[in-house]
Design a protein around this motif. Structure first.
Motif, mmCIF file in Angstrom:
data_model
loop_
_atom_site.group_PDB
_atom_site.id
_atom_site.type_symbol
_atom_site.label_atom_id
_atom_site.label_comp_id
_atom_site.label_asym_id
_atom_site.label_seq_id
_atom_site.Cartn_x
_atom_site.Cartn_y
_atom_site.Cartn_z
ATOM 1 N N LEU A 138 5.538 3.807 -6.337
ATOM 2 C CA LEU A 138 5.685 5.267 -6.320
ATOM 3 C C LEU A 138 4.107 5.848 -5.861
ATOM 4 C CD1 LEU A 138 7.574 5.033 -9.369
ATOM 5 C CD2 LEU A 138 8.238 5.827 -7.321
ATOM 6 N N LEU A 139 3.251 5.421 -6.537
ATOM 7 C CA LEU A 139 2.004 5.787 -6.313
ATOM 8 C C LEU A 139 1.421 6.528 -4.569
ATOM 9 C CD1 LEU A 139 -1.029 6.858 -6.850
ATOM 10 C CD2 LEU A 139 -1.792 4.296 -6.480
ATOM 11 N N GLU A 140 2.163 4.977 -4.196
ATOM 12 C CA GLU A 140 1.515 5.202 -2.008
ATOM 13 C C GLU A 140 3.079 6.483 -1.437
ATOM 14 O OE1 GLU A 140 -0.540 4.150 0.661
ATOM 15 O OE2 GLU A 140 -1.349 4.687 -1.023
ATOM 16 N N HIS A 141 4.021 6.279 -2.211
ATOM 17 C CA HIS A 141 4.257 7.018 -1.546
ATOM 18 C C HIS A 141 3.943 8.639 -1.851
ATOM 19 C CE1 HIS A 141 7.963 8.868 -0.318
ATOM 20 N NE2 HIS A 141 8.596 9.680 -1.678
ATOM 21 N N LEU A 142 3.955 8.703 -2.843
ATOM 22 C CA LEU A 142 3.470 9.637 -3.432
ATOM 23 C C LEU A 142 2.158 10.720 -2.903
ATOM 24 C CD1 LEU A 142 3.432 9.475 -7.339
ATOM 25 C CD2 LEU A 142 3.659 11.597 -6.013
ATOM 26 N N ARG A 143 1.283 9.723 -2.522
ATOM 27 C CA ARG A 143 -0.098 9.837 -1.278
ATOM 28 C C ARG A 143 -0.001 10.141 -0.200
ATOM 29 N NH1 ARG A 143 -2.597 7.855 2.943
ATOM 30 N NH2 ARG A 143 -1.355 5.401 2.276
ATOM 31 N N TRP A 160 -5.323 0.823 -5.546
ATOM 32 C CA TRP A 160 -4.490 1.302 -6.672
ATOM 33 C C TRP A 160 -5.279 2.974 -6.739
ATOM 34 C CZ3 TRP A 160 -0.301 2.183 -8.692
ATOM 35 C CH2 TRP A 160 -0.402 3.581 -10.500
ATOM 36 N N ASP A 161 -6.775 2.297 -6.859
ATOM 37 C CA ASP A 161 -7.971 3.574 -7.163
ATOM 38 C C ASP A 161 -8.481 4.146 -5.505
ATOM 39 O OD1 ASP A 161 -8.346 3.191 -9.656
ATOM 40 O OD2 ASP A 161 -9.747 1.738 -9.611
ATOM 41 N N GLN A 162 -8.207 3.492 -4.789
ATOM 42 C CA GLN A 162 -8.208 4.428 -2.945
ATOM 43 C C GLN A 162 -6.817 4.976 -3.057
ATOM 44 O OE1 GLN A 162 -8.462 0.528 -0.757
ATOM 45 N NE2 GLN A 162 -10.604 0.178 -1.290
ATOM 46 N N SER A 163 -6.097 4.649 -2.919
ATOM 47 C CA SER A 163 -5.277 5.156 -3.346
ATOM 48 C C SER A 163 -4.935 7.021 -4.727
ATOM 49 C CB SER A 163 -3.468 4.614 -3.876
ATOM 50 O OG SER A 163 -2.155 5.504 -3.219
ATOM 51 N N VAL A 164 -5.444 6.981 -5.472
ATOM 52 C CA VAL A 164 -5.704 7.990 -6.329
ATOM 53 C C VAL A 164 -6.254 9.294 -5.782
ATOM 54 C CG1 VAL A 164 -6.747 8.770 -8.672
ATOM 55 C CG2 VAL A 164 -4.900 6.850 -8.886
ATOM 56 N N HIS A 165 -7.589 7.813 -5.121
ATOM 57 C CA HIS A 165 -8.405 9.759 -4.380
ATOM 58 C C HIS A 165 -8.247 9.925 -3.293
ATOM 59 C CE1 HIS A 165 -12.710 10.583 -3.699
ATOM 60 N NE2 HIS A 165 -12.174 9.909 -2.429
ATOM 61 N N SER A 166 -7.607 9.709 -2.338
ATOM 62 C CA SER A 166 -6.615 10.088 -1.274
ATOM 63 C C SER A 166 -5.589 11.185 -1.468
ATOM 64 C CB SER A 166 -6.515 8.853 -0.345
ATOM 65 O OG SER A 166 -7.291 8.371 0.391
#
Length: 158
Positions: A50-55, A92-98
């Motif tokens: 879900l996080l990656e899809h959002l990003r 995870w942290d890289q995806s949140v940052h992006s």
């Protein structure tokens, strides 16, 4: 306040503030590492997916909004990670940052007075920056809600 400035301010609020529901920052905060790749019973996706899809989707909308050489991603393959688990603990942290960076860039685009929110995007099919900002806010709210539900199902929501 003039209408243009008010519209831009409200769009930024819609994109960045919680308003009527929990927001992105709440949804990703303190997500236990061991649960990021778990798909709970009854759900289709893990928190990581879900996080990656959002990003990915937000980046794609931003790229479409400002890149005259935009190339369409393949649906659904390019929008969803295949593995439910992040490739590394740092992913995870890289995806949140992006995600945060791309959201800031979208907000900067919306805030820029030289951006005509109502002009058609030249390489689009009638879309405008206004429409893309609203689409982003809508899409993000939907999937942030899914992420929170998955966290609840995993016992990782406050």
């Amino acid at each position: 306040m003039e209408h243009d400035a008010l519209l831009r301010k409200q769009l930024i609020s819609l994109l960045t503030e919680n308003n009527a529901h929990a927001g992105f920052e709440d949804a990703v905060k303190d997500m236990p590492v061991k649960l990021r790749g778990q798909v709970p019973e009854g759900a289709e996706h893990s928190p990581w997916q879900l996080l990656e899809h959002l990003r990915i989707a937000q980046w794609d909308i931003l790229d479409f909004s400002r890149n005259p050489d935009y190339e369409t991603l393949k649906w659904p393959d390019d929008y969803w990670p295949k593995s439910p688990e992040p490739p590394t603990e740092k992913s995870w942290d890289q995806s949140v940052h992006s995600f945060r960076n791309d959201l800031k860039e979208l907000c900067d685009l919306v805030s820029d007075k030289s951006t005509d929110l109502f002009a058609r995007i030249p390489h689009g099919d009638g879309q405008t920056i206004l429409r893309e900002a609203l689409l982003t806010a809508d899409h993000n709210a939907y999937h942030v809600g899914q992420l929170i539900l998955v966290r609840r199902l995993l016992g990782a929501w406050k």
